[in-house]
Motif scaffolding. Structure first.
Motif, PDB file in Angstrom:
ATOM      1  N   TYR A 164       0.372  -1.439   0.027  1.00  0.00           N
ATOM      2  CA  TYR A 164      -0.358   0.127   0.335  1.00  0.00           C
ATOM      3  C   TYR A 164       1.070   1.183   0.036  1.00  0.00           C
ATOM      4  N   THR A 165       1.961   1.087   0.837  1.00  0.00           N
ATOM      5  CA  THR A 165       2.679   2.495   0.609  1.00  0.00           C
ATOM      6  C   THR A 165       3.690   2.868  -1.140  1.00  0.00           C
ATOM      7  N   ALA A 166       3.283   2.343  -2.067  1.00  0.00           N
ATOM      8  CA  ALA A 166       3.723   2.105  -3.512  1.00  0.00           C
ATOM      9  C   ALA A 166       2.781   2.377  -4.183  1.00  0.00           C
ATOM     10  N   ALA A 167       1.118   2.143  -3.749  1.00  0.00           N
ATOM     11  CA  ALA A 167      -0.420   1.638  -4.288  1.00  0.00           C
ATOM     12  C   ALA A 167      -0.541   3.673  -4.158  1.00  0.00           C
ATOM     13  N   CYS A 168      -0.928   3.812  -5.679  1.00  0.00           N
ATOM     14  CA  CYS A 168      -2.359   4.933  -6.300  1.00  0.00           C
ATOM     15  C   CYS A 168      -3.205   3.948  -6.811  1.00  0.00           C
ATOM     16  N   VAL A 169      -4.662   5.061  -5.823  1.00  0.00           N
ATOM     17  CA  VAL A 169      -6.502   4.290  -6.128  1.00  0.00           C
ATOM     18  C   VAL A 169      -7.108   5.687  -6.240  1.00  0.00           C
ATOM     19  N   TYR A 182     -18.044   7.911   3.131  1.00  0.00           N
ATOM     20  CA  TYR A 182     -16.488   8.289   2.193  1.00  0.00           C
ATOM     21  C   TYR A 182     -15.851   8.629   2.757  1.00  0.00           C
ATOM     22  N   LEU A 183     -15.542   9.586   3.587  1.00  0.00           N
ATOM     23  CA  LEU A 183     -14.884   9.888   4.296  1.00  0.00           C
ATOM     24  C   LEU A 183     -14.416   9.150   5.438  1.00  0.00           C
ATOM     25  N   ALA A 184     -14.864   7.831   6.003  1.00  0.00           N
ATOM     26  CA  ALA A 184     -14.162   6.545   6.576  1.00  0.00           C
ATOM     27  C   ALA A 184     -13.793   6.360   5.755  1.00  0.00           C
ATOM     28  N   VAL A 185     -14.085   6.251   4.192  1.00  0.00           N
ATOM     29  CA  VAL A 185     -13.424   5.045   3.537  1.00  0.00           C
ATOM     30  C   VAL A 185     -11.953   5.284   3.207  1.00  0.00           C
ATOM     31  N   LEU A 186     -12.143   6.399   3.806  1.00  0.00           N
ATOM     32  CA  LEU A 186     -11.100   7.444   3.001  1.00  0.00           C
ATOM     33  C   LEU A 186      -9.410   7.570   3.670  1.00  0.00           C
ATOM     34  N   SER A 187      -9.838   7.712   4.740  1.00  0.00           N
ATOM     35  CA  SER A 187      -9.424   7.656   6.179  1.00  0.00           C
ATOM     36  C   SER A 187      -8.852   6.552   5.918  1.00  0.00           C
ATOM     37  N   ASP A 188      -9.371   4.904   5.765  1.00  0.00           N
ATOM     38  CA  ASP A 188      -8.643   3.666   6.029  1.00  0.00           C
ATOM     39  C   ASP A 188      -7.951   3.906   4.751  1.00  0.00           C
ATOM     40  N   LEU A 189      -8.309   3.888   3.574  1.00  0.00           N
ATOM     41  CA  LEU A 189      -6.999   4.116   2.523  1.00  0.00           C
ATOM     42  C   LEU A 189      -5.336   5.484   2.724  1.00  0.00           C
ATOM     43  N   LEU A 190      -6.135   6.081   3.414  1.00  0.00           N
ATOM     44  CA  LEU A 190      -4.953   6.697   3.589  1.00  0.00           C
ATOM     45  C   LEU A 190      -4.137   6.167   5.164  1.00  0.00           C
ATOM     46  N   GLU A 191      -4.538   5.586   5.986  1.00  0.00           N
ATOM     47  CA  GLU A 191      -3.937   5.540   7.115  1.00  0.00           C
ATOM     48  C   GLU A 191      -3.401   3.200   6.255  1.00  0.00           C
ATOM     49  N   ARG A 192      -3.888   3.120   5.811  1.00  0.00           N
ATOM     50  CA  ARG A 192      -3.106   2.323   4.669  1.00  0.00           C
ATOM     51  C   ARG A 192      -2.096   2.131   4.440  1.00  0.00           C
ATOM     52  N   GLY A 266      -7.379  -5.340   0.515  1.00  0.00           N
ATOM     53  CA  GLY A 266      -7.286  -4.782   1.300  1.00  0.00           C
ATOM     54  C   GLY A 266      -8.470  -3.644   1.038  1.00  0.00           C
ATOM     55  N   MET A 267      -8.314  -3.310  -0.305  1.00  0.00           N
ATOM     56  CA  MET A 267      -9.419  -2.501  -0.149  1.00  0.00           C
ATOM     57  C   MET A 267     -10.904  -2.772   0.140  1.00  0.00           C
ATOM     58  N   SER A 268     -10.885  -4.120  -0.861  1.00  0.00           N
ATOM     59  CA  SER A 268     -12.386  -4.766  -0.036  1.00  0.00           C
ATOM     60  C   SER A 268     -13.362  -4.447   1.365  1.00  0.00           C
ATOM     61  N   ALA A 269     -11.459  -4.815   2.507  1.00  0.00           N
ATOM     62  CA  ALA A 269     -11.921  -4.312   4.022  1.00  0.00           C
ATOM     63  C   ALA A 269     -12.181  -3.266   3.992  1.00  0.00           C
ATOM     64  N   ALA A 270     -12.004  -1.625   3.525  1.00  0.00           N
ATOM     65  CA  ALA A 270     -11.758  -0.492   3.270  1.00  0.00           C
ATOM     66  C   ALA A 270     -13.178   0.369   3.327  1.00  0.00           C
TER      67      ALA A 270
END
Length: 277
Positions: A164-169, A182-192, A266-270
């Motif tokens: 995830y540290t190399a991922a662009c989504v 939406y913001l909760a999902v965004l936060s989860d992806l950023l935390e990853r 991970g995206m599915s979980a987020a």
């Protein structure tokens, strides 16, 4: 064969070769209309009026003209097939073409060349054919089920990204759900550790996952005309996708997820959107 019996014929009995070739030609001919409209829009400048269907839901004359062209060409060539378009609606029964004449209308209206025409053909609950064409860049993504995916006739594959540290989504936004979700999902992806973007065209976002320019795309609610061609592209390019049609997405829309295999779980979980087996 009568039109009614053709609608009930299994996909194996359809001439998918003819439909695939027609879809490519249709996307390009519709693209000519879109390209002319885009040039006119750019020349008119930012102060030109923009039609609105609702909050953050834009409409231009080109949307209507492109859908009219596509619908007429399909009626001439495959009169027994159904049609479902963003602007004029239609049917979800039988074998149906699902069309977004301009996806990314907000970009189009502001002379940003990130928009596309999206065309998919669905039969027996399967997306058989999909095309996404950006006429501003002359980029045509195309896929046929079990035949792979291409960009301007060259084979494409999803990325091999697994960290995830190399991922662009990309995360699409929908006003059908609360901003907090939406913001909760965004936060989860950023935390990853992911870099999260939004470019305002879901169809192109999916196409970019298919060709590896993006590692994943998710949107908590999309209409079928926005995503069906892109979901087929990602699947045929070796990616993982959510079960959109199996969850009645053709009739109701729903959550969309598409990703490179290395980050899909991970995206599915987020997002809370399941993946196809």
């Amino acid at each position: 064969m009568t039109p009614s019996s053709a609608l009930l014929a299994p996909a194996a009995a359809l001439d998918l070769d003819a439909r695939a070739a027609f879809c490519v030609a249709l996307a390009r001919s519709a693209g000519e209309i879109a390209r002319e409209g885009f040039a006119a829009r750019a020349a008119a400048g930012p102060d030109a009026g923009i039609g609105m269907k609702g909050p953050q839901d834009f409409l231009t004359e080109t949307d209507t003209a492109v859908e009219r062209h596509i619908k007429a060409r399909l009626a001439e060539s495959f009169p027994a097939d159904g049609f479902l378009g963003e602007e004029t609606g239609g049917t979800v029964e039988g074998h149906v073409w699902v069309v977004d004449p301009i996806d990314g209308t907000a970009n189009f209206a502001r002379a940003i060349p990130h928009f596309c025409i999206s065309i998919a053909f669905v039969a027996d609950g399967e997306i058989e054919i999909g095309a996404i064409y950006n006429p501003a860049l002359d980029e045509l993504h195309f896929a046929r089920r079990d035949h792979g995916a291409t960009l301007n006739d060259r084979p494409i594959r999803v990325s091999r990204t697994s960290a995830y540290t190399a991922a662009c989504v990309e995360l699409g936004w929908s006003n059908r759900l609360p901003n907090a979700t939406y913001l909760a999902v965004l936060s989860d992806l950023l935390e990853r550790g992911a870099n999260v973007r939004r470019a305002a065209s879901g169809a192109l976002g999916l196409a970019y996952v298919a060709d590896g320019r993006s590692d994943g795309y998710a949107e908590l609610h999309m209409n079928p005309w926005d995503c069906l061609a892109g979901l087929l592209l990602v699947r045929e390019a070796g990616g993982r996708v959510g079960p959109f049609l199996a969850l009645d997405g053709l009739a109701k829309g729903g959550g969309v997820l598409a990703a490179a295999p290395g980050i899909a779980s991970g995206m599915s979980a987020a997002t809370g959107i399941p993946l196809e087996p």
